[in-house]
Write a protein that holds these residues in place. Sequence first.
Motif, short mmCIF file in Angstrom:
data_model
loop_
_atom_site.label_atom_id
_atom_site.label_comp_id
_atom_site.label_asym_id
_atom_site.label_seq_id
_atom_site.Cartn_x
_atom_site.Cartn_y
_atom_site.Cartn_z
N CYS A 10 2.75 -0.03 11.38
CA CYS A 10 2.01 -0.24 10.14
C CYS A 10 0.60 0.32 10.23
CB CYS A 10 1.94 -1.74 9.82
SG CYS A 10 3.51 -2.40 9.26
N GLU A 11 -0.05 0.15 11.38
CA GLU A 11 -1.41 0.66 11.57
C GLU A 11 -1.44 2.18 11.44
OE1 GLU A 11 -5.45 0.74 12.24
OE2 GLU A 11 -4.18 -1.02 11.87
N SER A 12 -0.40 2.85 11.93
CA SER A 12 -0.37 4.31 11.87
C SER A 12 -0.05 4.83 10.47
CB SER A 12 0.65 4.85 12.87
OG SER A 12 1.96 4.43 12.51
N LEU A 13 0.77 4.11 9.73
CA LEU A 13 1.19 4.58 8.41
C LEU A 13 0.32 4.05 7.27
CD1 LEU A 13 5.08 4.27 8.75
CD2 LEU A 13 3.70 6.35 8.87
N GLY A 20 0.82 -1.20 0.00
CA GLY A 20 0.00 0.00 0.00
C GLY A 20 0.85 1.26 0.00
N GLN A 21 0.49 2.20 0.88
CA GLN A 21 1.19 3.48 0.94
C GLN A 21 2.55 3.40 1.62
OE1 GLN A 21 0.29 6.38 -0.59
NE2 GLN A 21 -1.21 4.99 -1.53
N LEU A 22 2.87 2.23 2.18
CA LEU A 22 4.20 2.09 2.78
C LEU A 22 5.29 2.28 1.73
CD1 LEU A 22 3.80 -0.90 5.27
CD2 LEU A 22 3.97 1.52 5.81
N TRP A 23 4.97 1.99 0.46
CA TRP A 23 5.94 2.20 -0.61
C TRP A 23 6.28 3.70 -0.72
CZ3 TRP A 23 7.77 -2.06 -3.21
CH2 TRP A 23 7.03 -3.25 -3.05
#
Length: 786
Positions: free
Chosen positions: A632-635, A466-469
């Motif tokens: 991960c939950e926050s980002l 997802g947006q972690l990238w």
Amino acid sequence: MFQNYLKIALRSILRYKAYSIINILGLAIGMASSILILLWVQHELSYDKWHKQAAKIYRVNSAAGDFKTAVSPAGMAGGVQAILPAIRNTVRMSAPNSFLFATGDRKFEESRVYYADSTFLQVFSFPLVKGDARTALQRPDAILITAEMATKYFGHDDPIGKVLRKNNNNNVVVTGVLADVPANSHLQFDFIQPMSAPEQRREITENPYNNFSFYTYIQLDDHFNASKAALAGLEKQMNDFFKKQNKDIRIDFTLQPLTSIHLHSNLQMELAGGGNIQYVNIFFIVAIFIMIVACINFMNLATARSARRAKEVGLRKVVGALRWQLMGQFLGEAMLISFFALLVAIIIVLLALPAFNELAGKKLIVHIWNGQLMTTLVGISVATGFLSGSYPALFLSGFQPVKVLKGSLRGLSGNRLFRNALVVVQFVVSIVLLIGTFVIYNQLRYIKQRNLGYDKENLLSMPMKGQLWNKKQALYNALAQDPATSQFTVTSDLPTNTTSGTIDVKWPGKDPHLQVVFPSLDVSESFFSIFNMKMLGGRAFSKAFNDSSSFILNETAARTMGMTPASAVGQQISFQDQKGTIIGVVADFNFKPIQRAIEPLVMRLNKWGGVVVVKTRPGATEAAIKSLGKICESLEPSYPFAYGFLDQQLAYQYKGEQQMGSIFNLFALLAIFISGLGLYGLSAYIAEQRTKEIGVRKVLGASLFNILRLLSGDFTRLILIAMVIAIPLAWWAVNQWLQSFAYHIQLGWSVFLLAPVAALFIAWVTVSYESIKVGVANPVKSLRSE
């Protein structure tokens, strides 16, 4: 007459209950073991044969020298179909992908998602439960789902036309529902998307003859005679076609039958879950061995009780019974015992099947009332009864009435050479299986304990999704600030089964005709310290330097380039048109399963992300998981948090070997147990024949030890003969299996000594019961009739 024989057989079975139970149990365990093995073998051999056009479907494999893969370029399917009339249809499949799908409040991350051409349902015979097979994959936003996924996402509602949200940013429409994929299919999927999907357009149009990322299947025309010569000609035409499209790469294409992929494909980038024809052959032989041992067990037990049937045979012959009639009677008894054993075996199979499925990782089903299966089982019973009862029938029916009615049984010992040969066969089977058990155990332990070139313990992995990238810097900062996750690195792929590779590598002095595939990994600066790898020359990546155009090689890559770890540092190379400097050489480590030799590896500085690997402190793994979950939950709250352990992922790669080892050990123990019953039968026979001799020896002062040594001496000689036969056979068999591993144990003399010693010990323990029973008996009773 038949009714009379049946009554006598039933009376004989009921009269000698212990003998009958041992006989039936031995045959039943042998039958049940063989049935379970043959069910597994039949399932392995049935893969992909259920497709209507299975005989006409081939997969296009490719090889760059010794680097053989199951994939081919995107352009091959359409290109060869256009120029070769023998090819009726083609379909391309992508590698499996992971996506997040959501509908309403249901949201799941799925890993068995494929892209396929619109011809998917024309080439393959996967049943479409709902939808139109002709148009199901025509629209770019279409998706096919299995019946299981339809229930998972839509319950009992009709899913056709329903929308699934993919990766939180675009929608796909369900255009068809497929029946759940059969277990005996090498393609295992839950979702199929069209190759025309927007995200795939670049993959299939940009450099269509350079991107080896697709599984290509061709369906040959019905009129094409797929002989060996014709297929070789087809392959040559495909190779010539590719050379015209890409003159820079030397690739050899081969056609593999669809039905051979599961068992005969040891290729790079192969789909997960493949089988091994070697294991099928091994277990088929084990099934035969077990049945042979069970039949020998029956023969020995029958001849061991021959003295009790001698007078019956003598009386029948006196009143006019012919030998063929007696043979028919004893064969009938063997058939009856075999039938009872079959009933017990079926019960054992039904009770043991769930546990066996768990052990083998299969979903085998037995339909008892299936006509074909019932015929097969009855055939096994008849064959077993005939095979096991033939020798006792010949032996018992050959008694001479004059001698047996006088009580003289010494001359009725039967064919001793034949009987000893049967025992030698039992010992040969037992020793071979014992050696196989020891070798498999040691190889699996070697896999677990082998030094892979890095520390695999306490490594927690998490894929960036997802947006972690796009938030990787915020992710890295959050990980560094938390003590539980501060020791981390980022790699493009875990060093467990790296699949990416290229031949576009240049170095000083390279032979222009040399073509070597170099796998690659993109890693962050802390990779080598987190994995505790050893640098043989130069340095690791460092934030103190600008390493954006630097490379690190493994020692195999340096050796391939004609360099040493020291001389490689500072050399200029080109990797996929990126020029840079070698700054270090790392000691070789296994980045693929140990069935494969270590290949030359090029490592670059990671600039985009991939997989986060956290080194946890011993005892603090739970804290690291919680911290990682919170970050991960926050980002990225829209994706479910997922993690794994590197050592568990490594163990999963050898799941097939572990299952094979467990199954082999189980049936080896059962075969040895059945052999023990046979040895017991023979010891009882010998003790029965030598009762008076032992009585005389005791009267003359023989001790129990002398008697035990006397009765076990024959067995010891037979074991020595079996050892001479079994050890070379076992050495050849286990070496064949070990050759499938690039790294394996070295066979020492101890393995070939321990197994025969174990067999000898089992034999002595088995023989001791009857020997001690005869040895402690009162000699007065055995000599009273003299």
